[in-house]
Design an enzyme around this catalytic site. Structure first.
Site, PDB file in Angstrom:
ATOM      1  N   ALA B  34       0.795  -1.243  -0.072  1.00  0.00           N
ATOM      2  CA  ALA B  34      -0.133  -0.006  -0.170  1.00  0.00           C
ATOM      3  C   ALA B  34       0.951   1.242   0.048  1.00  0.00           C
ATOM      4  CB  ALA B  34      -0.907   0.009   1.135  1.00  0.00           C
ATOM      5  N   ASP B  35       0.456   2.442  -0.655  1.00  0.00           N
ATOM      6  CA  ASP B  35       0.985   3.560  -0.664  1.00  0.00           C
ATOM      7  C   ASP B  35       0.220   4.260   0.603  1.00  0.00           C
ATOM      8  OD1 ASP B  35      -0.963   4.766  -1.787  1.00  0.00           O
ATOM      9  OD2 ASP B  35       0.084   4.536  -3.779  1.00  0.00           O
ATOM     10  N   SER B  36       0.735   5.432   0.877  1.00  0.00           N
ATOM     11  CA  SER B  36       0.274   6.473   1.900  1.00  0.00           C
ATOM     12  C   SER B  36      -1.226   6.759   1.493  1.00  0.00           C
ATOM     13  CB  SER B  36       0.918   7.781   2.136  1.00  0.00           C
ATOM     14  OG  SER B  36       1.173   8.671   0.855  1.00  0.00           O
ATOM     15  N   LEU B  37      -1.798   6.753   0.190  1.00  0.00           N
ATOM     16  CA  LEU B  37      -3.012   7.090  -0.184  1.00  0.00           C
ATOM     17  C   LEU B  37      -3.986   6.063  -0.055  1.00  0.00           C
ATOM     18  CD1 LEU B  37      -2.469   9.572  -3.232  1.00  0.00           C
ATOM     19  CD2 LEU B  37      -2.914  10.296  -0.753  1.00  0.00           C
ATOM     20  N   ASP B  38      -3.310   4.842  -0.171  1.00  0.00           N
ATOM     21  CA  ASP B  38      -3.988   3.724  -0.027  1.00  0.00           C
ATOM     22  C   ASP B  38      -4.297   3.381   1.477  1.00  0.00           C
ATOM     23  OD1 ASP B  38      -3.832   2.260  -2.632  1.00  0.00           O
ATOM     24  OD2 ASP B  38      -1.780   1.784  -2.251  1.00  0.00           O
TER      25      ASP B  38
END
Lengths: 205, 77
Positions: B34-38
């Site tokens: 996951a990235d931070s927006l995820d």
């Protein structure tokens, strides 16, 4: 100053008459029309019910589940066409200097379906329900930006937004970048996905 | 459906990962890519599914699948 000769080494397409270059070309020389009754949404009650949609499009055939959710349709189309063009050109890692390879993409609007969906969410469920992907999914230069990320290009990257002339402007900009010796390779072209419930009626006089 | 099953479903849908990868120790960012927006979207999906508000200051407590399940159990318990 000597100007470099510019050549096209690869092409790609996903259009209302084909999901790749070969299909599109066959349709064109056979006089197949891409116009038909709109299938992307319910058009009953609209005075114009036809458009040149990309037909039988299934994003899952081209992208994994997470990408399908994160990419607006206009970006998906751009990536599909670019993938075909990059392959056609044989532009593989190691065959180009990343600093001298870039993308100039064209789009008249951008992710208008995403804009519509998130705006509805904002007004029905409240601002806290807006997806954090709203802006990075809909902005007009995300298709070109993602192409550079995907292929590792580090050269010029920007987007021309000039309505129906967007892709033509993108192509001439890319052409000039090479001609003037600033880069070696450019991916260029345009994509749009504007046949949706809010945008379509706005285009009908 | 219990909390664990619902959390699994949401994580599969939002992060596009296989069910087998969703173990309690799985870190959303380090293990499930996951990235931070995820992670923001995940928290929003938990809020929608379970009808609660997760304050920003609590988001650090939801770094793994197990932590998310524990947090939700605590809040909904």
């Amino acid at each position: 100053m000597t100007k470099r000769r510019v050549v096209i080494t690869g092409i790609g397409a996903i259009t209302p008459v084909g999901h790749n270059v070969a299909q599109t070309w066959q349709s064109l020389i056979n006089g197949v029309s891409g116009v038909g009754r709109i299938t992307h949404f319910d058009v009953s009650g609209l005075p114009v019910q036809i458009a040149a949609e990309i037909k039988n499009y299934n994003p899952e055939e081209h992208f994994d589940h997470k990408e399908v959710k994160k990419l607006d349709i206009y970006t998906q189309y751009a990536m599909i066409a670019a993938r075909e063009a990059v392959k056609d050109a044989g532009l593989e890692a190691g065959t180009f200097n990343p600093e001298r390879t870039g993308v100039i993409s064209g789009v008249g609007i951008g992710g208008i379906l995403t804009f519509e969906e998130e705006t509805i969410k904002c007004h029905t469920a409240g601002p806290r329900r807006i997806s954090p992907f709203f802006i990075p999914k809909m902005i007009a230069n995300i298709a070109g930006g993602l192409l550079s990320i995907r292929y590792g290009f580090r050269g010029p990257n920007y987007t021309t937004v000039t309505a129906c002339a967007s892709a033509s402007h993108a192509i001439i900009e890319a052409f000039n970048k090479i001609r003037l010796g600033k880069v070696d390779f450019m991916i260029t072209g345009g994509s749009e996905a504007g046949v949706n419930e809010a945008a379509w009626p706005a285009l009908i006089p | 459906m219990d909390i664990e099953a619902k959390v699994k479903q949401i994580v599969m849908d939002k992060l596009g990962v296989e069910e087998a990868q969703i173990v309690p120790a799985a870190n959303f960012i380090e293990d499930l890519r996951a990235d931070s927006l995820d992670t923001v979207e995940l928290v929003m999906a938990f809020e929608d599914e379970f009808g609660l508000t997760i304050p920003d200051e609590d988001q650090d407590r939801l770094r793994t699948v197990g932590q998310a399940i524990d947090y939700l159990k605590e809040k909904l318990g």
